[in-house]
Design a protein around this motif. Structure first.
Motif, PDB file in Angstrom:
ATOM      1  N   ASP A 258       8.882  13.189  15.542  1.00 33.87           N
ATOM      2  CA  ASP A 258       9.212  12.951  16.943  1.00 33.87           C
ATOM      3  C   ASP A 258      10.245  11.844  17.133  1.00 33.87           C
ATOM      4  O   ASP A 258      10.714  11.618  18.254  1.00 33.87           O
ATOM      5  CB  ASP A 258       7.945  12.574  17.724  1.00 33.87           C
ATOM      6  CG  ASP A 258       6.984  13.747  17.843  1.00 33.87           C
ATOM      7  OD1 ASP A 258       7.453  14.904  17.766  1.00 33.87           O
ATOM      8  OD2 ASP A 258       5.771  13.502  17.990  1.00 33.87           O
ATOM      9  N   TYR A 259      10.583  11.162  16.040  1.00 31.98           N
ATOM     10  CA  TYR A 259      11.539  10.066  16.142  1.00 31.98           C
ATOM     11  C   TYR A 259      12.512  10.083  14.970  1.00 31.98           C
ATOM     12  O   TYR A 259      12.182  10.563  13.872  1.00 31.98           O
ATOM     13  CB  TYR A 259      10.823   8.704  16.150  1.00 31.98           C
ATOM     14  CG  TYR A 259       9.910   8.502  17.329  1.00 31.98           C
ATOM     15  CD1 TYR A 259      10.424   8.106  18.566  1.00 31.98           C
ATOM     16  CD2 TYR A 259       8.540   8.718  17.216  1.00 31.98           C
ATOM     17  CE1 TYR A 259       9.584   7.929  19.661  1.00 31.98           C
ATOM     18  CE2 TYR A 259       7.696   8.537  18.304  1.00 31.98           C
ATOM     19  CZ  TYR A 259       8.227   8.144  19.522  1.00 31.98           C
ATOM     20  OH  TYR A 259       7.400   7.979  20.604  1.00 31.98           O
TER      21      TYR A 259
ATOM     22  N   ARG B 297      16.539   1.332  16.390  1.00 36.59           N
ATOM     23  CA  ARG B 297      15.713   1.956  17.423  1.00 36.59           C
ATOM     24  C   ARG B 297      15.167   3.259  16.884  1.00 36.59           C
ATOM     25  O   ARG B 297      15.811   3.924  16.047  1.00 36.59           O
ATOM     26  CB  ARG B 297      16.526   2.249  18.693  1.00 36.59           C
ATOM     27  CG  ARG B 297      16.804   1.061  19.553  1.00 36.59           C
ATOM     28  CD  ARG B 297      17.829   1.386  20.626  1.00 36.59           C
ATOM     29  NE  ARG B 297      17.448   2.531  21.452  1.00 36.59           N
ATOM     30  CZ  ARG B 297      16.671   2.455  22.537  1.00 36.59           C
ATOM     31  NH1 ARG B 297      16.219   1.281  22.908  1.00 36.59           N
ATOM     32  NH2 ARG B 297      16.398   3.523  23.246  1.00 36.59           N
ATOM     33  N   LEU B 298      14.013   3.639  17.376  1.00 38.34           N
ATOM     34  CA  LEU B 298      13.449   4.929  17.042  1.00 38.34           C
ATOM     35  C   LEU B 298      13.605   5.832  18.267  1.00 38.34           C
ATOM     36  O   LEU B 298      13.021   5.545  19.331  1.00 38.34           O
ATOM     37  CB  LEU B 298      11.975   4.792  16.655  1.00 38.34           C
ATOM     38  CG  LEU B 298      11.689   3.822  15.492  1.00 38.34           C
ATOM     39  CD1 LEU B 298      10.199   3.811  15.169  1.00 38.34           C
ATOM     40  CD2 LEU B 298      12.501   4.193  14.259  1.00 38.34           C
TER      41      LEU B 298
ATOM     42  N   ALA C   9      -1.977   3.399   8.909  1.00 35.08           N
ATOM     43  CA  ALA C   9      -2.041   3.379  10.367  1.00 35.08           C
ATOM     44  C   ALA C   9      -0.988   4.319  10.950  1.00 35.08           C
ATOM     45  O   ALA C   9      -0.054   4.738  10.275  1.00 35.08           O
ATOM     46  CB  ALA C   9      -1.801   1.953  10.857  1.00 35.08           C
ATOM     47  N   GLY C  10      -1.137   4.660  12.218  1.00 31.68           N
ATOM     48  CA  GLY C  10      -0.124   5.459  12.890  1.00 31.68           C
ATOM     49  C   GLY C  10       1.161   4.662  13.040  1.00 31.68           C
ATOM     50  O   GLY C  10       1.213   3.460  12.770  1.00 31.68           O
ATOM     51  N   LEU C  11       2.207   5.326  13.499  1.00 32.88           N
ATOM     52  CA  LEU C  11       3.522   4.714  13.573  1.00 32.88           C
ATOM     53  C   LEU C  11       3.518   3.426  14.400  1.00 32.88           C
ATOM     54  O   LEU C  11       3.987   2.379  13.936  1.00 32.88           O
ATOM     55  CB  LEU C  11       4.529   5.707  14.171  1.00 32.88           C
ATOM     56  CG  LEU C  11       5.938   5.164  14.427  1.00 32.88           C
ATOM     57  CD1 LEU C  11       6.575   4.685  13.135  1.00 32.88           C
ATOM     58  CD2 LEU C  11       6.800   6.228  15.113  1.00 32.88           C
ATOM     59  N   PHE C  12       3.007   3.481  15.612  1.00 33.29           N
ATOM     60  CA  PHE C  12       3.062   2.313  16.491  1.00 33.29           C
ATOM     61  C   PHE C  12       2.288   1.145  15.896  1.00 33.29           C
ATOM     62  O   PHE C  12       2.755   0.002  15.884  1.00 33.29           O
ATOM     63  CB  PHE C  12       2.505   2.678  17.870  1.00 33.29           C
ATOM     64  CG  PHE C  12       3.034   1.821  18.981  1.00 33.29           C
ATOM     65  CD1 PHE C  12       4.258   2.093  19.568  1.00 33.29           C
ATOM     66  CD2 PHE C  12       2.304   0.741  19.440  1.00 33.29           C
ATOM     67  CE1 PHE C  12       4.751   1.301  20.605  1.00 33.29           C
ATOM     68  CE2 PHE C  12       2.785  -0.062  20.466  1.00 33.29           C
ATOM     69  CZ  PHE C  12       4.014   0.215  21.055  1.00 33.29           C
TER      70      PHE C  12
END
Length: 226
Positions: free
Chosen positions: A206-207, A221-222, A148-151
């Protein structure tokens, strides 16, 4: 290595627990698990004063939810022609059910900690160094292509991610809460390396995962790269 879909596993466990909410079904389950040997439909029905058809229906529902295992045995003690058909019997399954709200992942943490201790004993590597490596390896594996994607991945593993106006992703739940409360440095740095591995596995640029302890949130935290 331990990798599974935790949301699917939790949904299955919730369904199993819901199956026990029916009073007759719960009585049958409790009766079966108290016995030293598998139980037949007739035995369960007689013990609880139920119609055989009612007992059979609920026992099969419990088996469908993997709360009971079904086995077949000949009760006559005979074998071969004329011995009769094996009886359908029920016994407690080996399935373990754990549902917690908010979501917790203590088994995952336990596996990582055990692997780190074993590696340290075998190689002399400091336990914390081994733990960080094992956590990062697992995170990379969780973020392999096709996952799955990150979120979505963060949601699946109980982190309760939320986008912030700053562009960061705050994690509103710690899956290792009790451990992190009592062993903050060990567990939070393990979590940091786990999430760094996830970002690496996903190829996410991106993170960056950073320690940022905040009351009521995960310690990590990202944040966008600086």
């Amino acid at each position: 290595m331990f990798v599974s879909d935790p949301k699917e596993a939790r949904d299955t466990d919730v369904a199993a627990i819901a199956a026990l909410d029916e009073p007759t079904r719960r009585r049958l389950y409790d009766h079966v698990v108290r016995q030293g040997a598998p139980v037949s439909r007739d035995e369960a029905a007689t013990a609880l004063g139920l119609a055989r058809q009612t007992a059979a229906f609920h026992l099969d529902r419990l088996a469908d939810q993997a709360l009971l295992d079904v086995v077949y045995e000949r009760r006559t003690g005979r074998a071969g022609p004329g011995a009769g058909r094996p009886a359908k019997l029920y016994r407690r399954s080996a399935k373990q059910i754990a549902v917690s709200l908010p979501d917790r992942r203590y088994e995952l943490a336990g596996r990582l900690l055990a692997q780190a201790v074993e590696e340290s004993a075998a190689t002399g590597t400091p336990v914390q160094e081994a733990l960080h490596r094992k956590a990062e390896e697992l995170g990379t594996q969780l973020g392999e292509p096709g996952s799955a994607g990150l979120f979505s991945l963060l949601e699946q593993y109980g982190f309760e991610p939320r986008h912030e106006q700053t562009g960061a992703i705050a994690l509103h739940n710690c899956p290792f809460h009790a451990l992190a409360r009592d062993h903050t440095h060990t567990v939070c740095t393990m979590n940091l390396h786990l999430l760094r591995g996830v970002l690496e596995g996903l190829g996410e640029r991106d993170y960056q995962a950073r320690l940022s302890p905040t009351t009521g949130h995960c310690c990590v935290r990202l944040e966008p790269p600086t």
